[in-house]
Design a protein around this motif. Structure first.
Motif, PDB file in Angstrom:
ATOM      1  N   ALA A 196       0.768  -1.735   0.028  1.00  0.00           N
ATOM      2  CA  ALA A 196      -0.180   0.052   0.006  1.00  0.00           C
ATOM      3  C   ALA A 196       0.923   1.514   0.231  1.00  0.00           C
ATOM      4  O   ALA A 196       1.931   1.017   0.519  1.00  0.00           O
ATOM      5  CB  ALA A 196      -1.295   0.247   1.397  1.00  0.00           C
ATOM      6  N   TRP A 197       0.201   2.733  -0.428  1.00  0.00           N
ATOM      7  CA  TRP A 197       0.357   3.188  -0.837  1.00  0.00           C
ATOM      8  C   TRP A 197       0.297   4.715   0.711  1.00  0.00           C
ATOM      9  O   TRP A 197      -1.241   4.561   0.596  1.00  0.00           O
ATOM     10  CB  TRP A 197       1.316   4.626  -1.180  1.00  0.00           C
ATOM     11  N   PHE A 198       0.390   5.075   2.101  1.00  0.00           N
ATOM     12  CA  PHE A 198      -0.080   5.651   2.213  1.00  0.00           C
ATOM     13  C   PHE A 198       0.926   7.607   2.312  1.00  0.00           C
ATOM     14  O   PHE A 198       1.899   7.714   1.805  1.00  0.00           O
ATOM     15  CB  PHE A 198      -0.025   6.039   3.841  1.00  0.00           C
ATOM     16  N   ARG A 199       0.736   8.626   3.198  1.00  0.00           N
ATOM     17  CA  ARG A 199       0.639   9.909   2.644  1.00  0.00           C
ATOM     18  C   ARG A 199       0.019  10.926   4.723  1.00  0.00           C
ATOM     19  O   ARG A 199      -0.340  10.407   4.907  1.00  0.00           O
ATOM     20  CB  ARG A 199       0.913  10.546   1.708  1.00  0.00           C
ATOM     21  N   GLN A 200       1.780  11.071   4.694  1.00  0.00           N
ATOM     22  CA  GLN A 200       1.319  12.243   5.467  1.00  0.00           C
ATOM     23  C   GLN A 200       2.085  13.423   5.798  1.00  0.00           C
ATOM     24  O   GLN A 200       2.810  13.949   5.424  1.00  0.00           O
ATOM     25  CB  GLN A 200       2.008  11.318   7.061  1.00  0.00           C
ATOM     26  N   VAL A 201       1.075  14.609   6.573  1.00  0.00           N
ATOM     27  CA  VAL A 201       1.874  16.018   6.549  1.00  0.00           C
ATOM     28  C   VAL A 201       1.934  16.172   8.089  1.00  0.00           C
ATOM     29  O   VAL A 201       1.210  15.618   8.945  1.00  0.00           O
ATOM     30  CB  VAL A 201       0.148  16.536   6.255  1.00  0.00           C
ATOM     31  N   PRO A 202       2.991  17.408   8.395  1.00  0.00           N
ATOM     32  CA  PRO A 202       3.201  17.300   9.302  1.00  0.00           C
ATOM     33  C   PRO A 202       2.163  17.485  10.428  1.00  0.00           C
ATOM     34  O   PRO A 202       1.196  18.704   9.824  1.00  0.00           O
ATOM     35  CB  PRO A 202       4.124  17.657   9.038  1.00  0.00           C
ATOM     36  N   GLY A 203       1.870  17.517  11.288  1.00  0.00           N
ATOM     37  CA  GLY A 203       1.176  17.719  12.820  1.00  0.00           C
ATOM     38  C   GLY A 203      -0.667  16.527  11.882  1.00  0.00           C
ATOM     39  O   GLY A 203      -1.697  16.779  13.361  1.00  0.00           O
ATOM     40  N   LYS A 204      -0.351  15.742  11.885  1.00  0.00           N
ATOM     41  CA  LYS A 204      -1.578  14.819  10.663  1.00  0.00           C
ATOM     42  C   LYS A 204      -1.357  13.620  11.452  1.00  0.00           C
ATOM     43  O   LYS A 204      -0.271  13.078  10.928  1.00  0.00           O
ATOM     44  CB  LYS A 204      -1.819  15.149   9.847  1.00  0.00           C
ATOM     45  N   GLU A 205      -2.086  13.009  11.068  1.00  0.00           N
ATOM     46  CA  GLU A 205      -2.347  11.581  11.108  1.00  0.00           C
ATOM     47  C   GLU A 205      -2.391  10.758   9.403  1.00  0.00           C
ATOM     48  O   GLU A 205      -2.197  11.661   8.344  1.00  0.00           O
ATOM     49  CB  GLU A 205      -3.729  10.318  11.317  1.00  0.00           C
ATOM     50  N   ARG A 206      -1.083   9.949   9.475  1.00  0.00           N
ATOM     51  CA  ARG A 206      -1.161   9.208   8.798  1.00  0.00           C
ATOM     52  C   ARG A 206      -2.131   8.284   7.660  1.00  0.00           C
ATOM     53  O   ARG A 206      -3.148   7.887   8.388  1.00  0.00           O
ATOM     54  CB  ARG A 206      -0.149   7.905   8.639  1.00  0.00           C
ATOM     55  N   GLU A 207      -2.221   8.888   6.392  1.00  0.00           N
ATOM     56  CA  GLU A 207      -3.746   8.744   5.449  1.00  0.00           C
ATOM     57  C   GLU A 207      -3.573   7.694   4.876  1.00  0.00           C
ATOM     58  O   GLU A 207      -2.206   7.856   3.801  1.00  0.00           O
ATOM     59  CB  GLU A 207      -3.745   9.970   5.114  1.00  0.00           C
ATOM     60  N   PHE A 208      -4.194   6.959   4.315  1.00  0.00           N
ATOM     61  CA  PHE A 208      -4.462   6.243   3.535  1.00  0.00           C
ATOM     62  C   PHE A 208      -4.708   6.234   1.999  1.00  0.00           C
ATOM     63  O   PHE A 208      -5.599   7.342   2.058  1.00  0.00           O
ATOM     64  CB  PHE A 208      -5.040   4.920   3.972  1.00  0.00           C
ATOM     65  N   VAL A 209      -3.723   5.506   1.213  1.00  0.00           N
ATOM     66  CA  VAL A 209      -3.282   6.583  -0.510  1.00  0.00           C
ATOM     67  C   VAL A 209      -4.466   5.649  -1.570  1.00  0.00           C
ATOM     68  O   VAL A 209      -5.304   5.642  -2.171  1.00  0.00           O
ATOM     69  CB  VAL A 209      -2.497   6.776  -0.869  1.00  0.00           C
ATOM     70  N   THR A 210      -3.752   4.048  -1.014  1.00  0.00           N
ATOM     71  CA  THR A 210      -4.372   2.971  -2.114  1.00  0.00           C
ATOM     72  C   THR A 210      -3.537   1.459  -1.856  1.00  0.00           C
ATOM     73  O   THR A 210      -2.416   1.781  -1.250  1.00  0.00           O
ATOM     74  CB  THR A 210      -3.880   3.693  -3.774  1.00  0.00           C
ATOM     75  N   ALA A 211      -4.294   0.574  -2.514  1.00  0.00           N
ATOM     76  CA  ALA A 211      -3.564  -0.730  -1.878  1.00  0.00           C
ATOM     77  C   ALA A 211      -4.019  -1.416  -2.542  1.00  0.00           C
ATOM     78  O   ALA A 211      -5.093  -1.401  -3.530  1.00  0.00           O
ATOM     79  CB  ALA A 211      -3.960  -1.487  -0.161  1.00  0.00           C
ATOM     80  N   VAL A 212      -2.984  -2.488  -3.040  1.00  0.00           N
ATOM     81  CA  VAL A 212      -3.072  -3.463  -4.385  1.00  0.00           C
ATOM     82  C   VAL A 212      -3.409  -5.194  -3.257  1.00  0.00           C
ATOM     83  O   VAL A 212      -2.044  -5.328  -2.727  1.00  0.00           O
ATOM     84  CB  VAL A 212      -1.774  -3.511  -5.217  1.00  0.00           C
ATOM     85  N   ARG A 213      -4.057  -6.337  -2.884  1.00  0.00           N
ATOM     86  CA  ARG A 213      -4.139  -7.225  -2.281  1.00  0.00           C
ATOM     87  C   ARG A 213      -4.215  -8.796  -3.164  1.00  0.00           C
ATOM     88  O   ARG A 213      -5.048  -8.130  -5.359  1.00  0.00           O
ATOM     89  CB  ARG A 213      -4.550  -7.213  -1.981  1.00  0.00           C
ATOM     90  N   ARG A 214      -3.312  -9.297  -2.923  1.00  0.00           N
ATOM     91  CA  ARG A 214      -3.098 -10.800  -4.247  1.00  0.00           C
ATOM     92  C   ARG A 214      -4.692 -11.188  -3.705  1.00  0.00           C
ATOM     93  O   ARG A 214      -5.197 -11.862  -2.621  1.00  0.00           O
ATOM     94  CB  ARG A 214      -1.955 -11.074  -3.720  1.00  0.00           C
ATOM     95  N   THR A 215      -5.509 -11.626  -4.602  1.00  0.00           N
ATOM     96  CA  THR A 215      -6.638 -12.287  -4.276  1.00  0.00           C
ATOM     97  C   THR A 215      -6.871 -13.525  -4.954  1.00  0.00           C
ATOM     98  O   THR A 215      -7.778 -15.189  -4.854  1.00  0.00           O
ATOM     99  CB  THR A 215      -7.838 -11.594  -5.615  1.00  0.00           C
ATOM    100  N   SER A 216      -4.761 -14.084  -6.008  1.00  0.00           N
ATOM    101  CA  SER A 216      -5.897 -15.516  -6.338  1.00  0.00           C
ATOM    102  C   SER A 216      -3.789 -15.568  -6.376  1.00  0.00           C
ATOM    103  O   SER A 216      -3.317 -14.512  -6.565  1.00  0.00           O
ATOM    104  CB  SER A 216      -6.504 -16.254  -7.329  1.00  0.00           C
ATOM    105  N   SER A 217      -3.770 -17.494  -6.867  1.00  0.00           N
ATOM    106  CA  SER A 217      -2.240 -16.876  -7.434  1.00  0.00           C
ATOM    107  C   SER A 217      -1.525 -15.676  -8.242  1.00  0.00           C
ATOM    108  O   SER A 217      -0.603 -15.321  -8.385  1.00  0.00           O
ATOM    109  CB  SER A 217      -1.569 -18.169  -7.923  1.00  0.00           C
TER     110      SER A 217
END
Length: 128
Positions: free
Chosen positions: A35-56
């Protein structure tokens, strides 16, 4: 143990594009969730995008509402690398971007606490 090394951050004008890379040690194909997250100083880390394996040999991508349609996540297992292609960048996208990985099918891919491995971060600055 997985090590993640990011590259590709920088300064770009609004409307421009950047591509981030995240090189993983070992066999990236064995990592089910990245996955990718991003963070701005003073704020919580924010979800951007993820990739998950669904089969082989197939994966599913997920995006936050703020980047859907502009950002694309993809992985090249042959190169052990995760990518984030960012198009139509906006000043609100300015942040430190982190790649993350976990060796399990995490229950909630949007939560930073679910991931065991993190890159060092890459600064992305979008000027108006």
């Amino acid at each position: 143990q997985v090590q993640l090394v990011e590259s590709g951050g920088g300064l770009v004008q609004a409307g421009g594009s950047l591509r981030l890379s995240c090189a993983a040690s070992g066999r990236a194909s064995s990592i089910p969730t990245m996955a990718w997250f991003r963070q701005v100083p003073g704020k919580e880390r924010e979800f951007v995008t993820a990739v998950r394996r669904t089969s082989s040999d197939s994966y599913m991508a997920y995006y936050s509402g703020s980047v859907r349609g502009r950002f694309t996540i993809f992985r090249d297992n042959a190169k052990n690398t995760l990518y984030l292609q960012m198009n139509r960048l906006q000043p609100a996208d300015t942040a430190i971007y982190y790649c993350a990985a976990d060796n399990t099918d995490v229950p909630d891919y949007t939560r930073p606490a679910e991931y065991d491995y993190w890159g060092q971060g890459a600064q992305v600055t979008v000027s108006s």
